[in-house]
Design a protein around this motif. Sequence first.
Motif, PDB file in Angstrom:
ATOM      1  N   ARG A 145       0.819  -1.047  -0.010  1.00  0.00           N
ATOM      2  CA  ARG A 145       0.070   0.218  -0.491  1.00  0.00           C
ATOM      3  C   ARG A 145       0.461   1.618  -0.249  1.00  0.00           C
ATOM      4  N   GLU A 146       1.452   1.171   0.915  1.00  0.00           N
ATOM      5  CA  GLU A 146       3.065   2.387   0.838  1.00  0.00           C
ATOM      6  C   GLU A 146       4.182   2.797  -0.522  1.00  0.00           C
ATOM      7  N   LYS A 147       3.582   1.725  -1.049  1.00  0.00           N
ATOM      8  CA  LYS A 147       4.326   1.156  -2.426  1.00  0.00           C
ATOM      9  C   LYS A 147       3.907   1.806  -3.907  1.00  0.00           C
ATOM     10  N   GLN A 148       2.514   1.863  -3.151  1.00  0.00           N
ATOM     11  CA  GLN A 148       1.186   2.261  -4.270  1.00  0.00           C
ATOM     12  C   GLN A 148       0.816   3.339  -3.823  1.00  0.00           C
ATOM     13  N   MET A 149       0.880   3.824  -2.389  1.00  0.00           N
ATOM     14  CA  MET A 149       0.965   5.691  -2.744  1.00  0.00           C
ATOM     15  C   MET A 149       2.343   6.607  -2.905  1.00  0.00           C
ATOM     16  N   ARG A 150       3.153   5.858  -2.400  1.00  0.00           N
ATOM     17  CA  ARG A 150       4.320   6.795  -3.345  1.00  0.00           C
ATOM     18  C   ARG A 150       4.391   6.853  -4.653  1.00  0.00           C
ATOM     19  N   GLU A 151       4.184   5.387  -5.517  1.00  0.00           N
ATOM     20  CA  GLU A 151       3.618   5.088  -7.185  1.00  0.00           C
ATOM     21  C   GLU A 151       2.432   6.238  -7.480  1.00  0.00           C
ATOM     22  N   GLU A 152       1.856   7.102  -6.548  1.00  0.00           N
ATOM     23  CA  GLU A 152       0.435   7.356  -7.340  1.00  0.00           C
ATOM     24  C   GLU A 152       0.928   8.709  -6.936  1.00  0.00           C
ATOM     25  N   ALA A 153       1.792   9.103  -5.628  1.00  0.00           N
ATOM     26  CA  ALA A 153       2.297  10.393  -5.720  1.00  0.00           C
ATOM     27  C   ALA A 153       3.502  10.707  -6.481  1.00  0.00           C
ATOM     28  N   GLU A 154       4.413   9.952  -6.605  1.00  0.00           N
ATOM     29  CA  GLU A 154       5.492   9.961  -7.802  1.00  0.00           C
ATOM     30  C   GLU A 154       4.020  10.221  -9.677  1.00  0.00           C
ATOM     31  N   ARG A 155       3.178   9.436  -9.499  1.00  0.00           N
ATOM     32  CA  ARG A 155       2.036  10.147 -10.722  1.00  0.00           C
ATOM     33  C   ARG A 155       1.783  11.206 -10.368  1.00  0.00           C
ATOM     34  N   ARG A 195       1.620  19.438 -15.783  1.00  0.00           N
ATOM     35  CA  ARG A 195       1.413  20.330 -16.637  1.00  0.00           C
ATOM     36  C   ARG A 195       1.460  21.638 -15.241  1.00  0.00           C
ATOM     37  N   LEU A 196       2.010  22.004 -15.134  1.00  0.00           N
ATOM     38  CA  LEU A 196       3.465  23.143 -15.046  1.00  0.00           C
ATOM     39  C   LEU A 196       3.818  23.679 -16.183  1.00  0.00           C
ATOM     40  N   PHE A 197       4.502  22.851 -17.022  1.00  0.00           N
ATOM     41  CA  PHE A 197       5.491  22.223 -17.812  1.00  0.00           C
ATOM     42  C   PHE A 197       3.998  23.066 -19.185  1.00  0.00           C
ATOM     43  N   GLN A 198       2.824  22.550 -19.062  1.00  0.00           N
ATOM     44  CA  GLN A 198       1.655  22.721 -20.133  1.00  0.00           C
ATOM     45  C   GLN A 198       1.078  24.665 -19.760  1.00  0.00           C
ATOM     46  N   LEU A 199       1.008  24.797 -18.671  1.00  0.00           N
ATOM     47  CA  LEU A 199       0.768  26.147 -18.297  1.00  0.00           C
ATOM     48  C   LEU A 199       1.553  26.983 -18.332  1.00  0.00           C
ATOM     49  N   GLN A 200       2.685  26.765 -18.307  1.00  0.00           N
ATOM     50  CA  GLN A 200       3.592  27.985 -18.920  1.00  0.00           C
ATOM     51  C   GLN A 200       4.023  28.106 -19.931  1.00  0.00           C
ATOM     52  N   ASP A 201       3.857  26.648 -21.251  1.00  0.00           N
ATOM     53  CA  ASP A 201       3.554  26.487 -22.299  1.00  0.00           C
ATOM     54  C   ASP A 201       2.246  27.974 -23.139  1.00  0.00           C
ATOM     55  N   GLU A 202       1.408  27.576 -21.954  1.00  0.00           N
ATOM     56  CA  GLU A 202       0.299  28.699 -22.399  1.00  0.00           C
ATOM     57  C   GLU A 202       0.228  29.817 -22.654  1.00  0.00           C
ATOM     58  N   ALA A 203       1.142  30.155 -20.633  1.00  0.00           N
ATOM     59  CA  ALA A 203       1.420  31.646 -21.150  1.00  0.00           C
ATOM     60  C   ALA A 203       1.633  31.919 -21.278  1.00  0.00           C
ATOM     61  N   LYS A 244       2.704  13.880  -8.972  1.00  0.00           N
ATOM     62  CA  LYS A 244       3.992  15.130  -8.676  1.00  0.00           C
ATOM     63  C   LYS A 244       4.415  14.635 -10.284  1.00  0.00           C
ATOM     64  N   GLU A 245       4.425  13.551 -10.653  1.00  0.00           N
ATOM     65  CA  GLU A 245       5.056  14.218 -12.830  1.00  0.00           C
ATOM     66  C   GLU A 245       3.920  14.624 -13.315  1.00  0.00           C
ATOM     67  N   GLU A 246       2.578  14.282 -12.792  1.00  0.00           N
ATOM     68  CA  GLU A 246       1.391  14.899 -13.818  1.00  0.00           C
ATOM     69  C   GLU A 246       1.174  17.088 -12.989  1.00  0.00           C
ATOM     70  N   MET A 247       1.656  17.110 -11.945  1.00  0.00           N
ATOM     71  CA  MET A 247       1.916  17.997 -11.809  1.00  0.00           C
ATOM     72  C   MET A 247       3.076  19.205 -12.708  1.00  0.00           C
ATOM     73  N   GLU A 248       4.063  18.355 -12.652  1.00  0.00           N
ATOM     74  CA  GLU A 248       5.342  18.873 -13.485  1.00  0.00           C
ATOM     75  C   GLU A 248       4.918  19.232 -14.981  1.00  0.00           C
TER      76      GLU A 248
END
Length: 575
Positions: free
Chosen positions: A317-327, A335-343, A329-333
């Motif tokens: 479960r911890e491994k799954q939570m860590r993987e979900e957190a990493e995913r 999304r951040l790059f996407q927003l920067q490109d959009e800006a 984080k990757e999604e946020m990054e």
Amino acid sequence: MSILGLKKKQPKTFKVKVITMDAEMEFSCEVKWKGKDLFDLVCRTVGLRETWFFGLRYTVKDTYAWLKQEKRVLDQEVPKDSPITFHFLAKFFPEKVKKQILDEEIFCSPEASVLLASYAVQAKYGDYDPNFHKPGFLAQDELLPKRVLMQYQMTADMWEEKITAWYAEHRGIARDEAEMEYLKIAQDLEMYGVSYFAITQNKRDTDLLLGVDAQGLHIYNPNSKLNPNKSFPWSGIRNISYSEKEFTIKPLDKKKDVFKFYSSQLRVNKLILQLCIGNHDLFMRRRKVDSIEVQQMKAQAKEEKARKKMERQILAREKQMREEAERAKEEMERRLFQLQDEARLANDALLRSEETADLLAEKAQIAEEEAKLLAHKAAEAEQDRQRLEVTAMKTKEEKRLMEQKMREAEQLAVKLVEQSERRLKEADHLKQDLTEAKDAERRAKQKLLEITKTTYPLIAAYSAPPAPPAPPEAADLSYDSAPSRLDFKDSDMKRLSMEIERERLEYMEKSKHLQDQLKELKTEIESLKLEEQQQQAGVYSLRNEARGYVQEPAYAPHSNRNSAYMSQRAYFEEV
């Protein structure tokens, strides 16, 4: 009491800790125990039936070593710790079993084959990762028996998809656990763990197969290793013995017949007997009532297994939570790059819009100036249009007069054509009369010549002496009639010739006068057409400049009438 007389008592037991994949167990062992005694105790505790794939491993001097079963435990280079730690692991990975399944020496159903293949993949590759294990990663692995592949009309990709679906379900299972699960499934197969020997019965050379496994002895036909003809479970066998090549099985039930068979060699009977003794011994051990100590150890092992399972679940479960957190984080990054490109794109669009606004303002100013210029030109064009309208009104009056002259000229041309036709007819009649007159003249001349020839002797007679007078009626008729008729025809011919010449001259004068009038009329028409075209071209150019209109084709009034007139004039000139 002497100190030298005191001897330190040696302990009669020693403690060991055995770590399996599911639990940790502690045992109290006798000093005289061999490795086999400890190994059998562990196998009975975990309930393992196929023991020959496993062993007890320990660590010594940063290296691994396996506990030997024929030597005493304490006589080997085991750690001196208390308790001594051993790891119960698969000493031999079941590659032989896997090969026997793939070579169809052990029958396996398609469903079990796919499940075994999924555990084999888990043991080889670890947890399934869709980003790493792309389609086709099992193309080089031999995982299923050929019989199973030929039984269904499925492609290699379809089989890989089925295996991968089960493989993904094994996430979190360690490789050693995958090997253990492989063995647990394999040992439940009908032909697993069975050793086959060729035998004959009753000296009649009837070919049979003897199968020895953990359940007992089985007699098979050579062509069928799945369904035995006769079975002797270990619980129903009283005695097993052999004499040279003869092997005897005595059932526990004395009412049943003794079964005898014959092998090809004596050493084969020895091997059969050893397998029977070993499997029967394991069979009896598995059915012994566990001692209180073993029961406590099994309970402890069960609790430890449950604890390990809970820990694995928590870890998973911890491994799954860590993987979900990493995913996440990757999604946020991402999304951040996407927003920067959009800006950045929005900023570029803003700059472009500002430049476009400046350009549009400049174009608006230019358009306003052009509108003023066009308005000025439109006013000038309106003045020119009014002037041209006045000129056009004058031109229309002149055109009307010219059309009237043209109609008069056409009427005159028609009259002249009619007169010419009439004159032509009269000329034809005159020509015909002239021809008749010429014919009459020719006949008259011929007649005169004949008369002259007949009167020539008379003239000669006048110069001679006078002859007797002829009758008066004959003389008048022969002499006076021809000259009078000749004079009449000559006068008519002259008169006709003079009339024809006079009419021809009059006709030539009238034709010349009419041609002169037609030339003058043509010149006036051409000049009017040229002026009209110039005026219309001026009007159209002003309209195009002021309103952007497309220039229309020039107007050609009375074109049909002019063409008719020209055709009549050409005909008249030809005449």
